[in-house]
Each structure stands twice: as structure tokens, then as C-alpha cells.
Design a protein around this motif. Structure first.
Motif, PDB file in Angstrom:
ATOM      1  N   ALA A 130       0.499   6.921  -8.266  1.00 20.20           N
ATOM      2  CA  ALA A 130       1.398   6.183  -7.375  1.00 20.20           C
ATOM      3  C   ALA A 130       0.995   4.722  -7.240  1.00 20.20           C
ATOM      4  O   ALA A 130      -0.146   4.351  -7.490  1.00 20.20           O
ATOM      5  CB  ALA A 130       1.402   6.843  -6.003  1.00 20.20           C
ATOM      6  N   SER A 131       1.980   3.922  -6.848  1.00 15.73           N
ATOM      7  CA  SER A 131       1.717   2.502  -6.632  1.00 15.73           C
ATOM      8  C   SER A 131       1.791   2.212  -5.136  1.00 15.73           C
ATOM      9  O   SER A 131       2.139   3.082  -4.345  1.00 15.73           O
ATOM     10  CB  SER A 131       2.770   1.678  -7.355  1.00 15.73           C
ATOM     11  N   GLU A 132       1.504   0.969  -4.791  1.00 13.10           N
ATOM     12  CA  GLU A 132       1.564   0.626  -3.371  1.00 13.10           C
ATOM     13  C   GLU A 132       2.992   0.585  -2.850  1.00 13.10           C
ATOM     14  O   GLU A 132       3.237   0.788  -1.667  1.00 13.10           O
ATOM     15  CB  GLU A 132       0.825  -0.689  -3.110  1.00 13.10           C
ATOM     16  N   GLU A 133       3.946   0.340  -3.770  1.00 11.92           N
ATOM     17  CA  GLU A 133       5.356   0.411  -3.340  1.00 11.92           C
ATOM     18  C   GLU A 133       5.705   1.837  -2.921  1.00 11.92           C
ATOM     19  O   GLU A 133       6.473   2.050  -1.994  1.00 11.92           O
ATOM     20  CB  GLU A 133       6.317   0.001  -4.463  1.00 11.92           C
ATOM     21  N   ASP A 134       5.150   2.801  -3.654  1.00 11.47           N
ATOM     22  CA  ASP A 134       5.405   4.196  -3.303  1.00 11.47           C
ATOM     23  C   ASP A 134       4.905   4.501  -1.898  1.00 11.47           C
ATOM     24  O   ASP A 134       5.530   5.242  -1.142  1.00 11.47           O
ATOM     25  CB  ASP A 134       4.732   5.136  -4.303  1.00 11.47           C
ATOM     26  N   LEU A 135       3.765   3.920  -1.577  1.00  8.70           N
ATOM     27  CA  LEU A 135       3.189   4.137  -0.252  1.00  8.70           C
ATOM     28  C   LEU A 135       4.110   3.578   0.831  1.00  8.70           C
ATOM     29  O   LEU A 135       4.331   4.194   1.862  1.00  8.70           O
ATOM     30  CB  LEU A 135       1.816   3.456  -0.184  1.00  8.70           C
ATOM     31  N   GLN A 136       4.663   2.416   0.511  1.00  9.46           N
ATOM     32  CA  GLN A 136       5.584   1.775   1.447  1.00  9.46           C
ATOM     33  C   GLN A 136       6.829   2.646   1.628  1.00  9.46           C
ATOM     34  O   GLN A 136       7.314   2.857   2.744  1.00  9.46           O
ATOM     35  CB  GLN A 136       5.987   0.434   0.843  1.00  9.46           C
ATOM     36  N   LEU A 137       7.328   3.157   0.508  1.00  9.46           N
ATOM     37  CA  LEU A 137       8.508   4.013   0.549  1.00  9.46           C
ATOM     38  C   LEU A 137       8.201   5.272   1.362  1.00  9.46           C
ATOM     39  O   LEU A 137       9.011   5.721   2.176  1.00  9.46           O
ATOM     40  CB  LEU A 137       8.930   4.387  -0.876  1.00  9.46           C
TER      41      LEU A 137
END
Lengths: 228, 615, 155
Positions: free
Chosen positions: B498-505
Motif C-alpha cells: 500500500a501507499s500513503e494515499e491508500d492510508l488516506q483513503l
């Protein structure tokens, strides 16, 4: 009659009405998907969410199922409501990108990106067909089976139902498969045809007529940007 | 037994039973809760029976099998009254010695509980730190009576509150409950008296009450132990409630996973009916009420009150729209008052001892006690009842004894899948409804899972999300799709994909699911994600940025290796490896072929030298 | 066929219109829910078959295929999970070559998982044919299963 306030409008709503009934009566637009006027309210798609209450104690409820009560204060388009509706639609469209109904809604609501991996399923479990079959066709040939992530709509034991008259009403009412959007592309899920910087006015004009049926954007109201 | 038809009859019977109860000087109580039974406590009972008979002590010793004593970690438990000698981990072989010493007024030292901090052997129940800090109301009789005997219950003061209540006006009972400050013990904390009042006020000739014992929270067994260990207290509470509300029919909904609770509750209802405490004209009051037991069939969502009603009605248990609330329109469309097992079990005590007594316990907004099941990485696993307002620290350390093996406690998860993880820094928080909600958790039914440094918080969140995506009824998009998507992202994180955008999502989605769902399941489903994100974000980031699982749990990010210094070449790991991934000659250091390793961890289990390292 | 309809009759006599208890009795008697039985229930209670099917598929305790002679249930409640319950499931899955919810082709074993049996202090817990085993490790459970297999072979 219960006195309610919707978007600042005071209104004496008849007993037994839902928030959605009252809003529609007043001409306030609330998007719906699993709701149908001739079928019993369901409250599954969560697109008709509205915010009720005042001050700190507010919450989101589905307007199609929530009955009007005296003193109810409703706001139909707060930031919280719009954010939730958009997320619901993003979830739905990533589940079934080929639904024109969903693609049109996405265009209207201004969804520009779908961040979930597309599932390319054919059913969004809105239950319209189940209620149609039961309430209008009096057949009860199909229903929900299993639960959670394994939920499905099918006939008992997945066998041809003896009570099904093959009337096709379930297909008629299905928002996912009847009108297929062929514009959805694997990479971004959204259909480039209707997603437009302009207001996609053709949706209002042509209703159930989908781009791919002939005009393919040639009408001019929705123009797919050329990839450079 | 003869059917009793008046309060005087009941009191006469009580006197007779009390005499019988007190006739024998010594009482040996063996714990027969599900936990101790799994540890072969019934074999201990058989051994006692045999030995008592062969020693000819039948007239002197009263042998009883009770409900759960709470200190399950130490089972099978045997307590000898009147002195309250506490024996732990008793085996059938120990029985002759116990009895032999008992007749000489001595104790068996090696079976006593040893305080891990002081090394001191403790003789009596009330001296054991695990029990000393507790305040037992709902569980007060659990270790004293045989739950299959209505006689025991009556002899220890049972159905006294019912007799008192039947001489009160229904409104007075409701007032008393309201004044006591009792709030729903299922977790949401709605004032019980108010709920009763609303149900009473409904204009309907038929009203129902329901006891919710569909304890679905994984890692919690308070409800089970109450119904299993003292079913009559629940029944008594229900009769009082029914009388106050004006209901003539009640239902107890129990999970099918709790066979012993089903058995004891069924038996108790039968006994109460035979004795005339259920049925027509209870104790000559003119009030009639009966109870039926319904077994669940395995669905977490049935703990939600409207889903539970759907289940009893034989429909798919998808939660219904509220309002109308069950109190207005519940089972079969009739006004229905649903309360948790422990709420009902509190009622007789409040009626008997009064609202003032009850409201003197606890905090300003949360009165009385709360039963928790304290489990996970904690020394003293078990069932505890503490006054509201106790701190988490007292619960975990003073009662629970902290984490085993000298590990450090990292967090507790309170309130099951709907609750949240509370980090160690916040352990001085008092346990009451408001404080827990404020930090993103909730009171919940009472599961407390202790987590130590070897627990991965991302994995924990993923675990709960898997549970919830399986258990969601599937009706709301927010809950059905939302839990699946949250699970998908959490899986990606634990696999380092996962990426940090995924975490945000993930965070955005979690907040919306909380907001947009119809029932309690969906509305609370994101809590484990949101609280772990709030308090343990760095663990998430370690998985994402460094592709590392700090706790050494997430399979895709860890590696098993053998420390050649420590390895003695005993060959145990090689023999036990299910995939043949370990090579090495006997008496020489072994090594793991990484390509073959499936990270099952068996090598680490069998290594006696601590040579298998997870990194 | 007559066996099933007679049994359904008895269940309805006992439980009246209450669907879930009826299904529970059928499950207990036949070890699964036979299709004919559900059709019979729908007929007798005069409710649509799709409703009976929808309810039956919702709950975890109902099965539509016969279960094995031995049922192994691994607890995956939170307490068991943090103590390594998942590893037990993986080990059994590998040994029996079935996934949770499945039955071995020789109908000897069914592997099931459950969220919490309420004996959390003993975790990880495995229940084999109704007998509880606490503090399980992959190795311990495998040796129990292997022993059961040997016994099955000899019998």
C-alpha cells in the motif's frame, strides 16, 4: 401533522411520510438509487442520506426510510452529506462500472476519480428486483441469500424457480445491467463520455438513452477530451 | 416441588431451603463454567464424589458444581467454604489429598495461588489480588450456587426482589430503576428505566420483553457466564421488568455457540414454571408472565436489537429502520423492551437493596458495576466485575497482573469489533460510558483484550475488519462494500503493497462508513481502524514506508532465521517443519531455506533454545 | 423422502411458525439441511421457499452439504487470534488439504472456524467433536488429528 424543517423550510408533513416524500413534495432534489415510489422503502444504497438534528448532535440517516417526526430538522445538502454520498457512489461504481445509471450519477455528482479497484460485478444488491418480484409481481421467485461479502440475489438453490413467470420485471427495474455503459475503462473506471467539465445536460434531455446507442458524444453536450 | 401461590409460601419455602443449605458444615464448590469444564473440571467433580463416598463424608460435605468463578486462567478452580480456601489448577489426582487435609483442617500448599509479585502463597479467595479489587453484584452468586438448582438460588435470597416488586406499583418500580441510574449493559448505555417507561406508556394490549444474550463479540464471555452461572437472576429481573412494563411474554435469545448457557437457561425456566414463579397468577398477584428460550444460529448482527427481532420472527436478520424503536413497534409489531442479560441480572439487586445503594457505586453518569472479560496477553485472564470509574490501569495491572513473560502491554481493545484500541498512555482513563466514547472506543458489552508488544495493530484492525465483512448483513452499501474495501486496503498494508494515499483513503472511508450506515454494526465498524490510526499511526507507516512489521506478525514482511550461536542442532525444527524448509545435520546449526518457508512459526514453537528469530 | 417429511412435521408441531428453531432441528437430525426438507418447511408453513432459503443461508450454523464424521472447530475470537489461532487453522488446512468450511472428500473431517467460544482464557482453543482443547499449538493439534486418522483406518 408533524412539523418539520427541511433546508430552512417549515413544513407540516402528513403523518406516515418519509423525509424523502417531504423533500420531493417541496421540490428538493435528493438522489436515490434503491428507492422506487411503487416499492417499499429499503434504505440500502445510502445515496439519499440527509443530516438531521441540530447543534452538535446531528447524524446522517437515509431519507427514504426515516419517518417525519414533530420537530425534526433536516438538511439535505451539507458538506457531510455530500461527502458521504460521493463515497457511497464511489463504492458502488467501483463494484459495477458498467452501469449507466451509476455512471450518470457519478457525472452529475462530479466524481472525478474512483480510488478502489474495480470489481466488474453485475449486481449492486440494491434489492429493487427482489421487491419488484414480491410486491408488484406477487411471485417471490428471487431473494437475498448469504450475508456480508458473500451476499447474492438468486433463486432458491440457484435452480430455476417454479414460481417465476419469466415476466422480466426484475431486469426491467435493474439499475446495473439494463442500460450498460460501455465507456467505462479499466484504468479509471469512470466513463469518459459523460464525465465532462461542462454540465452534462444531455442526461436530463435524453434520459435513458446512452451515448453508445448512436450519438457517441456527437450531440455536443458531452465532449470527450482528446487525449494528446 | 409443590407449586407456590403466595409470597408467604415463598418465604416458608425459603426458610426450609436455607436450613437444608446450611445443614452441612463444609461445602466444596467446583467451578463448572465452560472454561474450567474444558480443563476437565467435571473429572475433578467425579473424583470428589467417589472420594467423599469412600470416606463416608456424604453427610458432612456438600459438593456443588457452580458457574464461572471468573479466574479462568487458573482453572479448574475449587473453593472450600466456609473458609473460602481457593485451590487452582486442580487435577482429579489431587482430590484425595485435598479431602484428607481438609478433615485435618489443613490445606494443600501446592494448589494454592502464588502471588507472582511476592511469591507468597495465598489461601483465601478474598486475598487474591484478582478478586480483591473487584466488586461483585451480578456475579456475586456465581461461585456460590449450583446454577441448575432453583433451591440454591432461593436459599441464597433469590426471588426476594420479585416478592418485593409484586407489592409495589409498576410505576414505582420504574421510578426506582430510573433513580438507580442503571444504563444498558449491552454497550450503548441507554437509561434502562427510561426504556421501560417508554414501553409501558405504549397503548397496546400485547407487549413483549426480550433478553439479549447473543454475545457475538469475539473475546468476550460475560453474558455467557451470567446466564450459565446464575440463570435465575436473569429470569427474576425479567419477571420484575415484565410486571413493571405490563408484558406477559418474554424471550431469552442465546447464541447457539453457548450450549451450556442454553441448557441452564432452559432448565431454569422450567424450574421457575414448575414452582409457579412463571406462568399464570405469579405468587397470587394476578400477574401472568412466561419466558421462551430462542437459540441463535450464528450471526453477529443478531446482537443488534432490531436484527434480533427479525431473527425471532424468522426473517433474514437485517436491522430495521429506527424509529420506530422496538419500544414502540418491536416483535411482531408490538411494543418490545430489549435489554442485555446483565441489565436484567442487575434488576433484582436494585429492587432488593434500593436505588440509593446502587447509585452510590460508580461515577456521576455511569452507575453500578461492569462485568469485563479480561483476555489476550494478560497474566490473569478471566471474568471480572468492577465498579464503574475504575481506571484501565487498575483493570489491566492490579487485577490482570500485566502481560505475561515480562512483555510490555501496548494497548487494550475495549468493546469488541465495535470498540477501539486504547494505548497505554491513556490507561489512567476511568472506565465509564462517556470517557470511552471520547477516546474513540465504546463501553460495549465488556470484552477487554490486552495487547502487548508482539501484537501488530494493523493486523488487529485487519482481523476485526475481516470479522465485520463476514458478519455484515450486506444491506447497506456503506457497511457491505465499506468493510470489504477497508479490509482490502488493510491487507495491502500488511503485505507491504500500500501507499500513503491508500492510508488516506482508508481514513476517509472509515469516517464515512461510521456516518452513513444504518445500524450499530456499520456505524461502529470503523472504530478499530480509526483508533489504531489515531494512536498507532507510526505502525501503519512502518508497514507502508519501510515495509516492516514492528511487532513481527505480518507474514509478508517478516523472515524466520536461525541463530547459529543458539542452535544446538537438536533437529526438532527440521523434523517438525511441515514444508521441509529447514536443513542441517544433527548437532550442527540448522538453517531455513527462505524460498520454501511458509512462516507458519512451528519451528519457533518447538525450539527449546530460542534460536529461531523473527525479523 | 417420507422420513424427511415426517421429521419436518414433528419440528413444526414442536416449534409452530418459528423458522429458525425448525431449521436447527433439521440440521441436527440430518447433519445438514436437505433441499427437500426446506421445500417441505416452506410448504407446511406457507411461506415462500426463497424466504426459507434466504434465512437458512444467512446463518453460519447451517450447512447445505453433509458435514464430516469429525468436526474440528477452531476458535478465531480476538483472544485466540492474538495468541495465534490463525496459525492453527493454517496448520489443519495444510494437513487435511481443505479450507475452513470444507469437508474432506472421504467425509472424515470438516474444518470450521468460529468467532469466540467464550473460553478465552484457554486460547487458542480447538473443539473436536464437542471436546474442548485449550492452549493449542499447530503441533499439538496435528498430533491429535493424526491419531484420529489412525483410529479411523483401524476401525
Amino acid at each position: 401533522m408533524p412539523k418539520i424543517i427541511i433546508d430552512g423550510i417549515e413544513f407540516d408533513a402528513p403523518e406516515g411520510w418519509t423525509i424523502l416524500d417531504a423533500a420531493r413534495f417541496l421540490g428538493i432534489d435528493i438522489p436515490t438509487l434503491c428507492h422506487h415510489d411503487e416499492l417499499s422503502p429499503w434504505g440500502g444504497c445510502r445515496l439519499c442520506l440527509v443530516e438531521i438534528g441540530e447543534g452538535k448532535k446531528t447524524k446522517l440517516v437515509s431519507s427514504c426510510t426515516y419517518p417525519v417526526e414533530d420537530g425534526l430538522v433536516v438538511r439535505t445538502a451539507t458538506e457531510r452529506v455530500i461527502k458521504a454520498r460521493k463515497m457511497m457512489l464511489e463504492l458502488l461504481i467501483s463494484q459495477c462500472p458498467t452501469s449507466k445509471v451509476l455512471q450518470d450519477m457519478a457525472a452529475k455528482m462530479g466524481i472525478e476519480k474512483v480510488r478502489f479497484k474495480p470489481k466488474w460485478e453485475d449486481c449492486i444488491y440494491c434489492g429493487l428486483c427482489v421487491r419488484m418480484c414480491e410486491e408488484q409481481m406477487m411471485a417471490k421467485a428471487i431473494g437475498f441469500v448469504n450475508r456480508g461479502d458473500k451476499i447474492r440475489i438468486t433463486t432458491p438453490f440457484d435452480k430455476t424457480s417454479e414460481v417465476c413467470r419469466k415476466c422480466g420485471a426484475c431486469m426491467y427495474i435493474c439499475p446495473a445491467i439494463v442500460l450498460r455503459c460501455e465507456g467505462a475503462e479499466p484504468k479509471d473506471v469512470l466513463c469518459g463520455g459523460c464525465l465532462n467539465v461542462l454540465q452534462p445536460t444531455c442526461l436530463e434531455v435524453y434520459g435513458e438513452y446512452a451515448c453508445w446507442m448512436g450519438l457517441k458524444g456527437e450531440c455536443g453536450t458531452c465532449v470527450r477530451e482528446e487525449e494528446s | 416441588m409443590r407449586r407456590i401461590t403466595s409470597i408467604a409460601d415463598l418465604e416458608a419455602l425459603r426458610r426450609k431451603l436455607q436450613e437444608k443449605y446450611r445443614a452441612k458444615k463444609l461445602r466444596i464448590i467446583v467451578c463448572g463454567g465452560t472454561g474450567c469444564r474444558s480443563n476437565r473440571s467435571m473429572e475433578v467433580v467425579e473424583a470428589f464424589k467417589k472420594e467423599i463416598k469412600s470416606l463416608g463424608l456424604e453427610n458432612k460435605i456438600d459438593l456443588k458444581v457452580s458457574g464461572c468463578h471468573g479466574f479462568c486462567e487458573r482453572g479448574p478452580i475449587v473453593v472450600i467454604h466456609p473458609e473460602q480456601i481457593f485451590y487452582q489448577r486442580v487435577k482429579p489426582e489431587d482430590v484425595p489429598e485435598i479431602l484428607e487435609r481438609l478433615t485435618r483442617g489443613e490445606v494443600v500448599d501446592r494448589l494454592l495461588y502464588e502471588d507472582p509479585n511476592t511469591g507468597r502463597k495465598i489461601k483465601h479467595v478474598y486475598e487474591i489480588p484478582f478478586y480483591a479489587k473487584q466488586k461483585r453484584i451480578v456475579l456475586s452468586k456465581n461461585g456460590l450456587i449450583d446454577p441448575t438448582s432453583i433451591e440454591d438460588y432461593i436459599a441464597t435470597g433469590g426471588y426476594k426482589a420479585l416478592a418485593k416488586a409484586l407489592q409495589m406499583k409498576p410505576e414505582e418500580i420504574i421510578e426506582e430503576i430510573k433513580r438507580s441510574g442503571l444504563r444498558g449493559r449491552g454497550g450503548a448505555g441507554f437509561p434502562t428505566g427510561k426504556k421501560w417507561e417508554i414501553t409501558r406508556m405504549q397503548k397496546s394490549d400485547v407487549k413483549y420483553i426480550v433478553c439479549n444474550c447473543d454475545e457475538g463479540d469475539p473475546g468476550a464471555y460475560m453474558d455467557r457466564s451470567v446466564l450459565e452461572g446464575n440463570p435465575h437472576s436473569v429470569i427474576e429481573g425479567m419477571i420484575i421488568g415484565a410486571y413493571a412494563i405490563g408484558a406477559n411474554k418474554g424471550w431469552i435469545y442465546v447464541r447457539y455457540e453457548y450450549p451450556l448457557a442454553v441448557k441452564h437457561a432452559t432448565l431454569a425456566v422450567h424450574q421457575a414454571r414448575e414452582l409457579g414463579l412463571l406462568g399464570e397468577n405469579i405468587l397470587g398477584s394476578g400477574f401472568s408472565f412466561d419466558i421462551e428460550i430462542v437459540k441463535g444460529a450464528g450471526a453477529f448482527v443478531c446482537g443488534e436489537e432490531t436484527a434480533l427481532l427479525q431473527s425471532i420472527e424468522g426473517k433474514r436478520p437485517s436491522p430495521r429502520q429506527r424509529p420506530p424503536y422496538p419500544a414502540e413497534k418491536g416483535l411482531f409489531g408490538k411494543p418490545t423492551c430489549i435489554n442485555n442479560v446483565k441489565t436484567w441480572a442487575n434488576v433484582p439487586y436494585i429492587i432488593e437493596r434500593g436505588a440509593d445503594w446502587f447509585s452510590s457505586i460508580g461515577t456521576k453518569t455511569s452507575k453500578g458495576t461492569k462485568v469485563f472479560s479480561l483476555v489476550g496477553k494478560v497474566k490473569n485472564s478471566g471474568l471480572v466485575e468492577v465498579p464503574m470509574g475504575i481506571t484501565i490501569r487498575e483493570l489491566v495491572y492490579d487485577i490482570g497482573g500485566g502481560a505475561p513473560d515480562g512483555k510490555k502491554v501496548k494497548a487494550v481493545q475495549i468493546g469488541g469489533p465495535s470498540g477501539g484500541c486504547i494505548p497505554e498512555e491513556l490507561f489512567d482513563l476511568p472506565i465509564d460510558y462517556e470517557s470511552l466514547t471520547e477516546v474513540g472506543s465504546m463501553m460495549g458489552s465488556g470484552g477487554v483484550i490486552v495487547m502487548d508488544e508482539n501484537t501488530c495493530m494493523v493486523d488487529t484492525a485487519k482481523y476485526f475488519m475481516k470479522f465485520l465483512k463476514d458478519e455484515s448483513c450486506g444491506k447497506c452499501v456503506s457497511c457491505r462494500e465499506g468493510t470489504q474495501r477497508m479490509y482490502e486496503i488493510l491487507s495491502d498494508i500488511t503485505e507491504g503493497k500500500a501507499s500513503e494515499e491508500d492510508l488516506q483513503l482508508l481514513e476517509e472511508l472509515a469516517n464515512v462508513v461510521k456516518d452513513a450506515s444504518l445500524c450499530g454494526l456499520g456505524q461502529t465498524a470503523p472504530n478499530p481502524v480509526l483508533t489504531t490510526l489515531r494512536y498507532f499511526r507510526e505502525e501503519y507507516l512502518a508497514h507502508i514506508r519501510e515495509k516492516r512489521c514492528p511487532a513481527g506478525v505480518c507474514k509478508a514482511l517478516i523472515k524466520y532465521t536461525i541463530d547459529p550461536e543458539k542452535c544446538t542442532g537438536c533437529d526438532a525444527c527440521r523434523i517438525n517443519c511441515p514444508v521441509g524448509a529447514i536443513t542441517g545435520k544433527p548437532k550442527e546449526p540448522h538453517s531455513i531455506i527462505q524460498e520454501k518457508c511458509i512462516k507458519c512459526g512451528i519451528c519457533r514453537d518447538v525450539c527449546k533454545f530460542g534460536a529461531v528469530i523473527v525479523s | 423422502m417420507t422420513d424427511i417429511s415426517e421429521f419436518v412435521d414433528k419440528c413444526i408441531e414442536k416449534h409452530g411458525k418459528f423458522l429458525v428453531p425448525i431449521l436447527q432441528d433439521i440440521q441436527e437430525r440430518f447433519n445438514y439441511l436437505p433441499e427437500e426438507a426446506l421445500r417441505e418447511v416452506a410448504n407446511r408453513l406457507k411461506i415462500p421457499l426463497v424466504d426459507v432459503y434466504g434465512v437458512a443461508t444467512f446463518y453460519k450454523s447451517f450447512s447445505f452439504v453433509p458435514k464430516g464424521r469429525h468436526v474440528i472447530t477452531v476458535c478465531l475470537g480476538t483472544a485466540c487470534h492474538v495468541r495465534g489461532g490463525r496459525r492453527i487453522v493454517d496448520a489443519i488446512s495444510r494437513e487435511l488439504k481443505i479450507n475452513p468450511g470444507e469437508t474432506t472428500p472421504d467425509l472424515n473431517f470438516t474444518l470450521e472456524t468460529v468467532y469466540c467460544l467464550g473460553c478465552c482464557a484457554l486460547g487458542p482453543v480447538v473443539v473436536i467433536d464437542g471436546k474442548y482443547w485449550g492452549h493449542m499449538t499447530p503441533n499439538k493439534v496435528l498430533s491429535i488429528i493424526r491419531r484420529m486418522r489412525e483410529e479411523a483406518k483401524q476401525a
